[in-house]
Design a protein around this motif. Sequence first.
Motif, mmCIF file in Angstrom:
data_model
loop_
_atom_site.group_PDB
_atom_site.id
_atom_site.type_symbol
_atom_site.label_atom_id
_atom_site.label_comp_id
_atom_site.label_asym_id
_atom_site.label_seq_id
_atom_site.Cartn_x
_atom_site.Cartn_y
_atom_site.Cartn_z
ATOM 1 N N LYS A 120 0.870 -1.181 0.000
ATOM 2 C CA LYS A 120 0.000 0.000 0.000
ATOM 3 C C LYS A 120 0.900 1.223 0.000
ATOM 4 O O LYS A 120 1.967 1.233 0.619
ATOM 5 N N TYR A 121 0.473 2.248 -0.686
ATOM 6 C CA TYR A 121 1.268 3.461 -0.831
ATOM 7 C C TYR A 121 0.584 4.583 -0.074
ATOM 8 O O TYR A 121 -0.539 4.957 -0.400
ATOM 9 N N GLN A 122 1.276 5.070 0.950
ATOM 10 C CA GLN A 122 0.690 6.047 1.858
ATOM 11 C C GLN A 122 0.847 7.489 1.387
ATOM 12 O O GLN A 122 0.193 8.386 1.911
ATOM 13 N N ASN A 123 1.745 7.701 0.424
ATOM 14 C CA ASN A 123 1.975 9.066 -0.045
ATOM 15 C C ASN A 123 2.449 9.032 -1.503
ATOM 16 O O ASN A 123 2.729 7.971 -2.055
ATOM 17 N N ILE A 124 2.536 10.206 -2.082
ATOM 18 C CA ILE A 124 2.890 10.302 -3.510
ATOM 19 C C ILE A 124 4.306 9.806 -3.779
ATOM 20 O O ILE A 124 4.576 9.229 -4.838
#
Length: 182
Positions: A120-124
């Motif tokens: 999962k990618y929490q930020n850009i």
Amino acid sequence: METYEKKDPDWTRYKADSKRIMAVGSKSFFAASRLFPERLSTPATIIYAYCRLADDLVDYGGGFRAIDELNDRLDAIYSGKPKNLGVDRDFAQVVKTFKIPIEYPKALIEGFLWDVQGRKYQNIDQLCDYSARVAGSVGAMIALVMRVRDTEVIARACELGIAMQLTNIARDVGEDAKMGRL
């Protein structure tokens, strides 16, 4: 300056499989590729077809086994003994002709591994790291097909790949949500 006619193989024999794959699997790329001159169009299409088939192998249930298979197939490609699967033989010719470092397709496979791991990618920044692997690597390979070797230009090609991946993510957000993808 290198000339294409003396260095490159006759790409016409490579057309059919890769172009058929891309005409069905990536209509936007297929349409855009028709703007390239033939000396670029077919090798670029082979790269995209290789990436499309690899992505499909992972996406449609291959999981970790698919990642292992892709790494084995890539090792065979770079050892000069590609398997007769997908477009591996054609991709091997592109790799050889344009001297594509193994790190570029390895980065692509690493991005696919992140998919399998369910990252999962929490930020850009994290999303751009992912995009650099699954699309920036493709931009770098296409730059090499264009005979670019300047690291600054290759870096810009990677950034273009990242931008295209972010555009694809934004375009598909509704469809991905329906499939439970984030």
